[in-house]
Motif scaffolding. Structure first.
Motif, mmCIF file in Angstrom:
data_model
loop_
_atom_site.group_PDB
_atom_site.id
_atom_site.type_symbol
_atom_site.label_atom_id
_atom_site.label_comp_id
_atom_site.label_asym_id
_atom_site.label_seq_id
_atom_site.Cartn_x
_atom_site.Cartn_y
_atom_site.Cartn_z
ATOM 1 N N GLU A 292 -3.143 -16.472 -0.706
ATOM 2 C CA GLU A 292 -4.286 -16.882 -1.512
ATOM 3 C C GLU A 292 -5.598 -16.307 -0.985
ATOM 4 N N GLY A 293 -5.766 -16.284 0.328
ATOM 5 C CA GLY A 293 -7.037 -15.855 0.897
ATOM 6 C C GLY A 293 -7.079 -14.391 1.301
ATOM 7 N N ASN A 294 -6.018 -13.926 1.949
ATOM 8 C CA ASN A 294 -6.029 -12.571 2.538
ATOM 9 C C ASN A 294 -5.298 -11.524 1.717
ATOM 10 N N GLY A 295 -4.597 -11.952 0.681
ATOM 11 C CA GLY A 295 -3.865 -10.978 -0.122
ATOM 12 C C GLY A 295 -2.637 -10.452 0.606
ATOM 13 N N LEU A 296 -2.315 -9.186 0.364
ATOM 14 C CA LEU A 296 -1.124 -8.576 0.965
ATOM 15 C C LEU A 296 -1.378 -8.201 2.419
ATOM 16 N N SER A 297 -0.324 -8.305 3.232
ATOM 17 C CA SER A 297 -0.424 -7.860 4.618
ATOM 18 C C SER A 297 -0.431 -6.335 4.659
ATOM 19 N N GLU A 298 -0.842 -5.793 5.778
ATOM 20 C CA GLU A 298 -0.902 -4.333 5.929
ATOM 21 C C GLU A 298 0.483 -3.715 5.780
ATOM 22 N N GLU A 299 1.501 -4.377 6.325
ATOM 23 C CA GLU A 299 2.868 -3.861 6.206
ATOM 24 C C GLU A 299 3.297 -3.758 4.756
ATOM 25 N N THR A 300 2.945 -4.766 3.966
ATOM 26 C CA THR A 300 3.320 -4.761 2.552
ATOM 27 C C THR A 300 2.611 -3.634 1.814
ATOM 28 N N VAL A 301 1.320 -3.453 2.074
ATOM 29 C CA VAL A 301 0.543 -2.405 1.405
ATOM 30 C C VAL A 301 1.136 -1.034 1.700
ATOM 31 N N GLN A 302 1.580 -0.827 2.952
ATOM 32 C CA GLN A 302 2.124 0.470 3.338
ATOM 33 C C GLN A 302 3.533 0.697 2.786
ATOM 34 N N ALA A 303 4.304 -0.372 2.604
ATOM 35 C CA ALA A 303 5.719 -0.220 2.250
ATOM 36 C C ALA A 303 5.987 -0.221 0.753
ATOM 37 N N CYS A 304 5.060 -0.750 -0.038
ATOM 38 C CA CYS A 304 5.341 -0.977 -1.454
ATOM 39 C C CYS A 304 4.513 -0.086 -2.372
ATOM 40 N N GLU A 305 5.009 0.078 -3.593
ATOM 41 C CA GLU A 305 4.215 0.653 -4.670
ATOM 42 C C GLU A 305 3.322 -0.467 -5.197
ATOM 43 N N LEU A 306 2.018 -0.215 -5.247
ATOM 44 C CA LEU A 306 1.074 -1.258 -5.625
ATOM 45 C C LEU A 306 0.859 -1.254 -7.136
ATOM 46 N N VAL A 307 0.891 -2.451 -7.711
ATOM 47 C CA VAL A 307 0.766 -2.604 -9.166
ATOM 48 C C VAL A 307 -0.279 -3.676 -9.459
ATOM 49 N N SER A 308 -1.176 -3.391 -10.384
ATOM 50 C CA SER A 308 -2.165 -4.389 -10.810
ATOM 51 C C SER A 308 -1.910 -4.769 -12.258
ATOM 52 N N ILE A 309 -2.211 -6.013 -12.590
ATOM 53 C CA ILE A 309 -2.062 -6.490 -13.960
ATOM 54 C C ILE A 309 -3.435 -6.434 -14.625
ATOM 55 N N PRO A 310 -3.585 -5.642 -15.675
ATOM 56 C CA PRO A 310 -4.902 -5.496 -16.306
ATOM 57 C C PRO A 310 -5.342 -6.792 -16.984
#
Length: 327
Positions: A292-310
């Motif tokens: 809720e506060g910090n969002g994704l961890s650094e490991e997640t950002v590096q390992a995953c394809e990032l997707v945003s919902i418009p």
């Protein structure tokens, strides 16, 4: 959408809501006998609520070992896992879980003067009557208005802690050929965690993977928010090494929900379009949601394809297709 499986047929009158049934339950207090004949009738009725071999106990002191055991179950995730037991507070969630048939009740604690609910007459565990003081102590609440009953239940068989000795084997047994896994990365609020588990169950996803820093899914508040889903959906607790190995072995795509613009230095975020959703229809994937506060961890950002919902107005009119495609 509370549960992925079709609910069993109602055991009580369908015209009554859960709140009405609770109020009716509360009104069935054991009246003080005014005559010997009435006392005999009450005793006979009370005895019929218990199965052969079922024990009826009374606890009035907060110093009782059972009370201390229940408080530790409420407060400590480590104690819950070591005992293989959890605490569920409130008659409505207890009845919901009981109807689902996914968890056994060891012990039912009832407020003094209340009758055993009809649906729980077949309960094999003990029934313990407790004072209002004891009920408040165990539930951690200042009132007993919504805590007429507390159940000590078995930890569900669909839970796997990969920190255990047989974690890998248990994981293989839980998730044979998964197509959709929800991964939670540092979710701290028990209500949010329970609601996300409930949503995954509603969309018929195959399981939930909890990364470090997530709160315990069997926290009492998380259990209430999940409304029974956490007792029937496979839940795995592990780290990024465990998750990466599992996904690589099964060839699953790894996506993570992420804002289009963020200060964490990430780039390459894709927008969830109809074309992207269509391309994922036949893919096995896991979706990671951050805290809720910090969002994704650094490991997640590096390992995953990032997707945003418009969220622009043009997308708000018809978001259903894209969401259903991923689900």
């Amino acid at each position: 959408m509370l549960l992925a499986r079709a609910p069993p047929p109602p055991l009580l009158s369908p015209s009554k809501s859960p709140a009405q049934r609770v109020r009716a339950f509360c009104r069935r207090r054991l009246a003080a006998p005014s005559t010997a004949a009435h006392a005999s009738t009450v005793a006979s009725s009370e005895a019929s609520s218990f199965r052969a071999g079922q024990k009826r106990k009374q606890v009035a002191s907060v110093a009782n070992p059972l009370v201390k055991h229940c408080v530790k179950l409420r407060d400590s995730a480590a104690y819950r896992r070591s005992c293989g037991r959890l605490l569920l507070v409130g008659l409505v969630p207890i009845l919901e879980v009981w109807r689902s048939g996914f968890a056994a009740i060891d012990c039912l604690l009832l407020l003094d003067g209340l009758a055993v609910p009809e649906e729980l007459h077949e309960l094999c565990g003990d029934v313990v009557y407790v004072s209002a003081t004891v009920m408040k102590k165990i539930s951690g609440m200042q009132s007993v208005d919504s805590t007429e009953a507390i159940a000590v239940m078995h930890m569900p068989k669909y839970f796997c802690d990969l920190n255990g000795d047989d974690g890998g084997a248990a994981l293989d047994g839980l998730l044979h050929s998964p197509r959709r896994i929800l991964v939670l990365d540092g979710i701290q609020d028990p209500g949010n965690l329970g609601t996300l588990i409930r949503s995954a169950c509603a969309f018929k996803w195959d399981g939930v993977f909890l990364l470090p820093s997530c709160c315990d899914p069997f926290n009492e508040k998380a259990l209430r928010a999940a409304r029974g889903a956490s007792l029937q959906l496979p839940i795995v607790s592990g780290n990024w090494y465990d998750l990466r190995a599992f996904m690589t072995e099964r060839g699953m795509k790894m996506l993570a929900g992420h804002p289009e613009s963020n200060s964490d230095g990430s780039d390459g975020t894709q927008t969830l379009s109809k074309e992207l959703a269509d391309s994922l229809m036949n893919e096995s994937l896991c979706l990671v949601l951050g805290s809720e506060g910090n969002g994704l961890s650094e490991e997640t950002v590096q390992a995953c394809e990032l997707v945003s919902i418009p969220m622009e107005e043009s997308y708000l009119a018809t978001p259903t297709h894209s969401c259903n495609a991923i689900c």
